[in-house]
Enzyme design. Structure first.
Site, PDB file in Angstrom:
ATOM      1  CG  ASP A   1      -0.209  -0.035   2.556  1.00  0.00           C
ATOM      2  OD1 ASP A   1       1.005  -0.365   2.594  1.00  0.00           O
ATOM      3  OD2 ASP A   1      -0.828   0.309   3.587  1.00  0.00           O
TER       4      ASP A   1
ATOM      5  CB  THR B   1       4.812  -4.333   2.865  1.00  0.00           C
ATOM      6  OG1 THR B   1       4.347  -3.805   1.617  1.00  0.00           O
ATOM      7  CG2 THR B   1       5.992  -5.258   2.610  1.00  0.00           C
TER       8      THR B   1
ATOM      9  CG  PHE C   1      -1.540   1.292   9.543  1.00  0.00           C
ATOM     10  CD1 PHE C   1      -2.526   2.243   9.756  1.00  0.00           C
ATOM     11  CD2 PHE C   1      -1.331   0.851   8.240  1.00  0.00           C
ATOM     12  CE1 PHE C   1      -3.289   2.742   8.705  1.00  0.00           C
ATOM     13  CE2 PHE C   1      -2.085   1.345   7.187  1.00  0.00           C
ATOM     14  CZ  PHE C   1      -3.064   2.294   7.419  1.00  0.00           C
TER      15      PHE C   1
ATOM     16  CG  ASP D   1       4.096   0.008   1.568  1.00  0.00           C
ATOM     17  OD1 ASP D   1       3.589  -1.104   1.743  1.00  0.00           O
ATOM     18  OD2 ASP D   1       3.881   0.974   2.312  1.00  0.00           O
TER      19      ASP D   1
ATOM     20  CG  HIS E   1       7.575   0.183   9.652  1.00  0.00           C
ATOM     21  ND1 HIS E   1       7.678  -0.002  11.006  1.00  0.00           N
ATOM     22  CD2 HIS E   1       7.190   1.482   9.481  1.00  0.00           C
ATOM     23  CE1 HIS E   1       7.357   1.116  11.635  1.00  0.00           C
ATOM     24  NE2 HIS E   1       7.072   2.031  10.737  1.00  0.00           N
ATOM     25  CG  ASP E   2       6.148  -1.752   4.499  1.00  0.00           C
ATOM     26  OD1 ASP E   2       5.774  -2.289   5.564  1.00  0.00           O
ATOM     27  OD2 ASP E   2       5.475  -0.898   3.892  1.00  0.00           O
TER      28      ASP E   2
HETATM   29  C1  BDR Z   1       3.129  -0.246   8.537  1.00  0.00           C
HETATM   30  O1  BDR Z   1       2.047   0.668   8.384  1.00  0.00           O
HETATM   31  C2  BDR Z   1       2.210   1.433   7.222  1.00  0.00           C
HETATM   32  O2  BDR Z   1       1.926   2.791   7.462  1.00  0.00           O
HETATM   33  C3  BDR Z   1       3.619   1.220   6.745  1.00  0.00           C
HETATM   34  O3  BDR Z   1       3.683   1.267   5.333  1.00  0.00           O
HETATM   35  C4  BDR Z   1       3.976  -0.152   7.280  1.00  0.00           C
HETATM   36  O4  BDR Z   1       3.569  -1.170   6.383  1.00  0.00           O
HETATM   37  C5  BDR Z   1       3.867   0.088   9.824  1.00  0.00           C
HETATM   38  O5  BDR Z   1       2.996  -0.028  10.925  1.00  0.00           O
HETATM   39 CA    CA Z   2       2.985  -0.645   4.081  1.00  0.00          CA
END
Ligand code: BDR
Ligand code: CA
Length: 306
Positions: free
Chosen positions: A10, A121, A162, A15, A235-236
């Protein structure tokens, strides 16, 4: 021999960087990208996936758009983190590339064959729909490496991360599917910060490097403001890095269940580290990361893109 992967995403700053890391890594072959509503609405996340591939000169990689909303809930986006476009910061180039006609849930089922690793992701809506529509997929899908969830605190609510929070029913279905799944959650992603110094190493390194540096300029502001972090967790990209080099993240084989019926804890990934629930282990969960090695891999690979 490279590992074939599909990224379900997303985009979203991290990402987009995850896609670029995959493209820059000879250990991986990115055979498709699928998109879902999450950080932004589906039209925007799909455009952003196409734009990211365009920046890397890889518009040959097929993109399929999927679910525009979670299975049973209203969409909750993260515009406060990723901006109105979902990729605020750089000037986004135009692209004439279009998504393929197939829905992501069907396109994923087409792409998955033994040996392919699925790297979501984002909220797991597309994966849950794929399992509903194509019950044969678990027989040929060897592995999912998901960025999402958390053992400890969340980032949308005190309890939930999230990607798990946006579509908890979908996450619950995927964890219950029996498909081997690795969870790269906030416990590990919040241990590795991409700093302004990393961004400066990339700013002069070609089109993709500049794109990442400008993404990071915007992403960083949120993490400074909200957390006081001296950098941003990408993160991703850590999920992709774990497929490149499994030794970067230490995991534990434990049970994960996802809460779907609680006012305070919806979307919580309940990780049974001590085996007190009696539920059988169903996931590998990231508990530690070699942050320096991850960041060096990330920056050096991104710098190598033209
Ligand atoms: C995740 O939430 C999204 O906002 C980021 O792309 C990541 O996948 C982190 O909590
Ligand atoms: Ca993401």
């Amino acid at each position: 021999m490279s590992t074939k992967i599909v990224i379900d995403c997303d985009p979203g700053h991290d990402d987009a960087i995850a896609i670029l890391l995959a493209l820059a890594s000879p250990e991986l072959e990115l055979i498709g990208v699928t998109t879902v509503a999450g950080n932004q609405t589906l039209d925007k996340t799909t455009r952003n996936a196409l734009v990211t591939l365009e920046v890397a000169g890889r518009s040959d990689i097929p993109v399929a758009a999927g679910a525009a909303a979670p299975l049973r809930r209203e969409l909750r986006t993260a515009a406060h983190v990723h901006g109105e476009t979902g990729l605020d910061g750089p000037e986004l180039p135009e692209t004439s590339a279009l998504p393929v006609e197939a829905h992501a849930a069907d396109f994923l089922a087409e792409l998955i064959e033994p040996g392919v690793v699925l790297v979501p992701t984002a909220p797991l809506t597309n994966l849950a729909l794929m399992l509903e529509r194509h019950p044969d997929v678990p027989d040929r899908l060897e592995r999912i490496v998901w960025m999402g969830g958390s053992i400890a605190e969340g980032n949308v609510t005190p309890a939930a991360e999230f990607n798990a929070f946006v579509d908890p029913e979908a996450a619950a279905a995927v964890f219950a599917s029996g498909i081997p799944i690795t969870m790269i959650g906030l416990d590990v992603t919040h241990k590795a910060f991409f700093t302004r110094a990393h961004a400066e190493r990339l700013r002069g390194a070609g089109r993709a490097g500049r794109f990442v540096a400008e993404l990071s300029d915007f992403f960083q502001q949120f993490h400074e403001r909200s957390y006081g972090f001296d950098g941003s967790p990408i993160h991703d990209a850590m999920a992709v890095a774990h497929v490149i080099d499994p030794s970067l993240v230490t995991t534990r084989h434990v049970n994960v269940a996802v809460e779907v019926r609680s006012e305070l804890c919806d979307g919580r990934t309940v990780v049974d580290l001590r085996g007190v629930s009696g539920r059988a282990p169903n996931a590998e969960v990231g508990v530690d990361v070699d942050a320096d090695r991850f960041l060096e891999l990330l920056v050096s690979r991104l710098a190598s893109l033209a």
